[in-house]
Design a protein around this motif. Structure first.
Motif, PDB file in Angstrom:
ATOM      1  N   SER A  64      14.065  -7.942 -15.652  1.00  0.00           N
ATOM      2  CA  SER A  64      13.637  -8.394 -16.962  1.00  0.00           C
ATOM      3  C   SER A  64      14.809  -8.167 -17.917  1.00  0.00           C
ATOM      4  O   SER A  64      15.869  -7.680 -17.491  1.00  0.00           O
ATOM      5  N   ASN A  65      14.631  -8.534 -19.172  1.00  0.00           N
ATOM      6  CA  ASN A  65      15.696  -8.391 -20.165  1.00  0.00           C
ATOM      7  C   ASN A  65      15.100  -8.058 -21.518  1.00  0.00           C
ATOM      8  O   ASN A  65      13.948  -8.390 -21.814  1.00  0.00           O
ATOM      9  N   CYS A  66      15.921  -7.452 -22.365  1.00  0.00           N
ATOM     10  CA  CYS A  66      15.626  -7.414 -23.795  1.00  0.00           C
ATOM     11  C   CYS A  66      16.935  -7.603 -24.546  1.00  0.00           C
ATOM     12  O   CYS A  66      18.018  -7.481 -23.970  1.00  0.00           O
ATOM     13  N   GLY A  67      16.798  -7.930 -25.842  1.00  0.00           N
ATOM     14  CA  GLY A  67      17.985  -8.231 -26.642  1.00  0.00           C
ATOM     15  C   GLY A  67      17.972  -9.684 -27.071  1.00  0.00           C
ATOM     16  O   GLY A  67      16.993 -10.400 -26.836  1.00  0.00           O
ATOM     17  N   THR A  68      19.064 -10.128 -27.710  1.00  0.00           N
ATOM     18  CA  THR A  68      19.073 -11.506 -28.230  1.00  0.00           C
ATOM     19  C   THR A  68      19.314 -12.529 -27.127  1.00  0.00           C
ATOM     20  O   THR A  68      18.971 -13.700 -27.290  1.00  0.00           O
ATOM     21  N   VAL A  69      19.901 -12.088 -26.016  1.00  0.00           N
ATOM     22  CA  VAL A  69      20.040 -12.969 -24.852  1.00  0.00           C
ATOM     23  C   VAL A  69      19.688 -12.171 -23.594  1.00  0.00           C
ATOM     24  O   VAL A  69      19.756 -10.939 -23.586  1.00  0.00           O
ATOM     25  N   GLY A  70      19.312 -12.893 -22.533  1.00  0.00           N
ATOM     26  CA  GLY A  70      18.959 -12.240 -21.275  1.00  0.00           C
ATOM     27  C   GLY A  70      19.587 -12.976 -20.103  1.00  0.00           C
ATOM     28  O   GLY A  70      19.708 -14.202 -20.124  1.00  0.00           O
ATOM     29  N   TRP A  71      19.960 -12.195 -19.068  1.00  0.00           N
ATOM     30  CA  TRP A  71      20.619 -12.784 -17.900  1.00  0.00           C
ATOM     31  C   TRP A  71      19.571 -13.368 -16.958  1.00  0.00           C
ATOM     32  O   TRP A  71      18.554 -12.706 -16.667  1.00  0.00           O
ATOM     33  N   VAL A  72      19.809 -14.574 -16.507  1.00  0.00           N
ATOM     34  CA  VAL A  72      18.912 -15.188 -15.531  1.00  0.00           C
ATOM     35  C   VAL A  72      19.717 -15.866 -14.435  1.00  0.00           C
ATOM     36  O   VAL A  72      20.899 -16.190 -14.608  1.00  0.00           O
ATOM     37  N   THR A  73      19.060 -16.064 -13.305  1.00  0.00           N
ATOM     38  CA  THR A  73      19.634 -16.878 -12.236  1.00  0.00           C
ATOM     39  C   THR A  73      18.523 -17.746 -11.651  1.00  0.00           C
ATOM     40  O   THR A  73      17.373 -17.314 -11.526  1.00  0.00           O
ATOM     41  N   ASP A  74      18.889 -18.982 -11.324  1.00  0.00           N
ATOM     42  CA  ASP A  74      17.985 -19.904 -10.631  1.00  0.00           C
ATOM     43  C   ASP A  74      18.866 -20.950  -9.945  1.00  0.00           C
ATOM     44  O   ASP A  74      20.086 -20.748  -9.833  1.00  0.00           O
ATOM     45  N   GLU A  75      18.258 -22.045  -9.528  1.00  0.00           N
ATOM     46  CA  GLU A  75      19.036 -23.040  -8.780  1.00  0.00           C
ATOM     47  C   GLU A  75      20.158 -23.659  -9.626  1.00  0.00           C
ATOM     48  O   GLU A  75      21.113 -24.208  -9.090  1.00  0.00           O
ATOM     49  N   ARG A  76      20.059 -23.483 -10.960  1.00  0.00           N
ATOM     50  CA  ARG A  76      21.093 -24.044 -11.839  1.00  0.00           C
ATOM     51  C   ARG A  76      22.225 -23.066 -12.106  1.00  0.00           C
ATOM     52  O   ARG A  76      23.180 -23.405 -12.805  1.00  0.00           O
ATOM     53  N   GLY A  77      22.130 -21.855 -11.591  1.00  0.00           N
ATOM     54  CA  GLY A  77      23.254 -20.922 -11.704  1.00  0.00           C
ATOM     55  C   GLY A  77      22.906 -19.657 -12.470  1.00  0.00           C
ATOM     56  O   GLY A  77      21.759 -19.431 -12.844  1.00  0.00           O
ATOM     57  N   TYR A  78      23.943 -18.855 -12.667  1.00  0.00           N
ATOM     58  CA  TYR A  78      23.834 -17.589 -13.396  1.00  0.00           C
ATOM     59  C   TYR A  78      24.214 -17.832 -14.846  1.00  0.00           C
ATOM     60  O   TYR A  78      25.230 -18.462 -15.125  1.00  0.00           O
ATOM     61  N   ARG A  79      23.425 -17.313 -15.794  1.00  0.00           N
ATOM     62  CA  ARG A  79      23.783 -17.479 -17.201  1.00  0.00           C
ATOM     63  C   ARG A  79      22.905 -16.595 -18.100  1.00  0.00           C
ATOM     64  O   ARG A  79      21.925 -16.023 -17.645  1.00  0.00           O
ATOM     65  N   TYR A  80      23.270 -16.536 -19.360  1.00  0.00           N
ATOM     66  CA  TYR A  80      22.444 -15.860 -20.367  1.00  0.00           C
ATOM     67  C   TYR A  80      21.666 -16.904 -21.145  1.00  0.00           C
ATOM     68  O   TYR A  80      22.205 -17.956 -21.506  1.00  0.00           O
ATOM     69  N   LEU A  81      20.390 -16.590 -21.402  1.00  0.00           N
ATOM     70  CA  LEU A  81      19.516 -17.484 -22.173  1.00  0.00           C
ATOM     71  C   LEU A  81      18.881 -16.717 -23.324  1.00  0.00           C
ATOM     72  O   LEU A  81      18.582 -15.533 -23.205  1.00  0.00           O
ATOM     73  N   ARG A  82      18.624 -17.422 -24.420  1.00  0.00           N
ATOM     74  CA  ARG A  82      17.960 -16.812 -25.584  1.00  0.00           C
ATOM     75  C   ARG A  82      16.470 -16.633 -25.360  1.00  0.00           C
ATOM     76  O   ARG A  82      15.834 -15.843 -26.053  1.00  0.00           O
ATOM     77  N   HIS A  83      15.904 -17.381 -24.427  1.00  0.00           N
ATOM     78  CA  HIS A  83      14.464 -17.311 -24.184  1.00  0.00           C
ATOM     79  C   HIS A  83      14.171 -16.951 -22.746  1.00  0.00           C
ATOM     80  O   HIS A  83      14.910 -17.332 -21.835  1.00  0.00           O
ATOM     81  N   ASP A  84      13.057 -16.261 -22.563  1.00  0.00           N
ATOM     82  CA  ASP A  84      12.560 -15.944 -21.228  1.00  0.00           C
ATOM     83  C   ASP A  84      12.030 -17.242 -20.618  1.00  0.00           C
ATOM     84  O   ASP A  84      11.076 -17.832 -21.150  1.00  0.00           O
ATOM     85  N   PRO A  85      12.604 -17.712 -19.523  1.00  0.00           N
ATOM     86  CA  PRO A  85      12.137 -18.990 -18.968  1.00  0.00           C
ATOM     87  C   PRO A  85      10.703 -18.925 -18.445  1.00  0.00           C
ATOM     88  O   PRO A  85      10.062 -19.967 -18.302  1.00  0.00           O
ATOM     89  N   VAL A  86      10.176 -17.734 -18.170  1.00  0.00           N
ATOM     90  CA  VAL A  86       8.791 -17.617 -17.692  1.00  0.00           C
ATOM     91  C   VAL A  86       7.802 -17.883 -18.828  1.00  0.00           C
ATOM     92  O   VAL A  86       6.845 -18.641 -18.669  1.00  0.00           O
ATOM     93  N   SER A  87       8.033 -17.262 -19.990  1.00  0.00           N
ATOM     94  CA  SER A  87       7.078 -17.381 -21.109  1.00  0.00           C
ATOM     95  C   SER A  87       7.507 -18.426 -22.134  1.00  0.00           C
ATOM     96  O   SER A  87       6.690 -18.888 -22.930  1.00  0.00           O
ATOM     97  N   GLY A  88       8.788 -18.737 -22.163  1.00  0.00           N
ATOM     98  CA  GLY A  88       9.312 -19.622 -23.209  1.00  0.00           C
ATOM     99  C   GLY A  88       9.576 -18.912 -24.520  1.00  0.00           C
ATOM    100  O   GLY A  88      10.101 -19.507 -25.472  1.00  0.00           O
TER     101      GLY A  88
END
Ligand code: MD3
Ligand code: FE
Length: 215
Positions: A64-88
């Motif tokens: 999981s993540n907290c902060g203004t951005v969070g690290w995620v990985t999926d089929e599109r690659g590794y990156r930081y996102l401003r939103h949790d892709p699970v909840s939006g």
């Protein structure tokens, strides 16, 4: 006696084991209760999930993540996102107890004024591991990464700037903190499968918080 080429039983408890890298043994011990409470609130809002690598493999570590951005990985690659892709929703804000611990640890290792904007939270159940990798998705490579270990112990591997460089091993226990900056920032590192056991406070799991300046 712990593994590795240093005697971690000998004071001082703050040791540099690679250029720019510091091991702060027990640094977070007096803050583990406050950190655990804050962590429970974060993962209530952004539950742990097993992400998939770009190659389609399910990670054994739940994140999981907290902060203004969070690290995620999926089929599109590794990156930081401003939103949790699970909840939006935006990731939960960085708790004060987290930010304060990260800043203090960085300062103790010679990196003053470290302001983390992201905290990746890794949950290892027995058998979970992290294969050798570099952390290179952060925009600011001049800032260190601060890592806080909680719960079951683990054997941490750290190598050099090439994947095939020799690795050293370090035992990490509840409350230990590592700070990686300068020349060590891009060193390969990983975690051996966590051995089964039960931690008095956290049960059958190891948690690792990594504080980053990523955005
Ligand atoms: C060395 N986590 O989340 S923490 C990670 O224990 C990660 O969960 C491990 O590697 C864990 O990316 C290791 C120690 C650590 C963290 C970041 C580093 C070591 C590092 C970044 C650069 C060099
Ligand atoms: Fe890493």
């Amino acid at each position: 006696m712990q593994q590795g080429s240093f005697d971690f039983a000998t004071p001082p408890s703050q040791q540099s084991f690679a250029p720019g890298a510091w091991f702060l043994r027990g640094f977070a011990c007096d803050q583990t209760e406050a950190v655990s409470m804050a962590l429970a609130a974060v993962v209530a809002a952004a539950p742990f999930r097993h992400m998939h690598t770009p190659g389609g493999l399910r990670m054994s570590v739940a994140m999981s993540n907290c902060g203004t951005v969070g690290w995620v990985t999926d089929e599109r690659g590794y990156r930081y996102l401003r939103h949790d892709p699970v909840s939006g929703a935006a990731w939960p804000a960085m708790p004060f107890a987290f930010a304060q611990l990260a800043e203090r640890a960085a300062a103790a290792a010679g990196y003053p004024q470290f302001v983390a904007d992201a905290c990746l939270i890794n949950r290892y159940e027995p058998g979970a591991r992290m294969t050798l990798h570099q952390d290179r998705n952060e925009r600011d490579m001049t800032s260190p990464i601060v890592s806080v270990s909680l719960g079951l112990p683990a054997t941490f591997l750290f190598g050099g700037l090439a994947r095939t460089d020799p690795t050293q091993r370090l035992s990490l226990a509840h409350g230990d903190v590592l700070v990686w900056g300068g020349p060590s920032r891009l060193c390969f590192h990983g975690v051996l499968p966590v051995r089964d056991g039960t931690h008095a406070r956290l049960g059958r799991c190891r948690l690792n918080l990594t504080f980053r300046k990523a955005g």
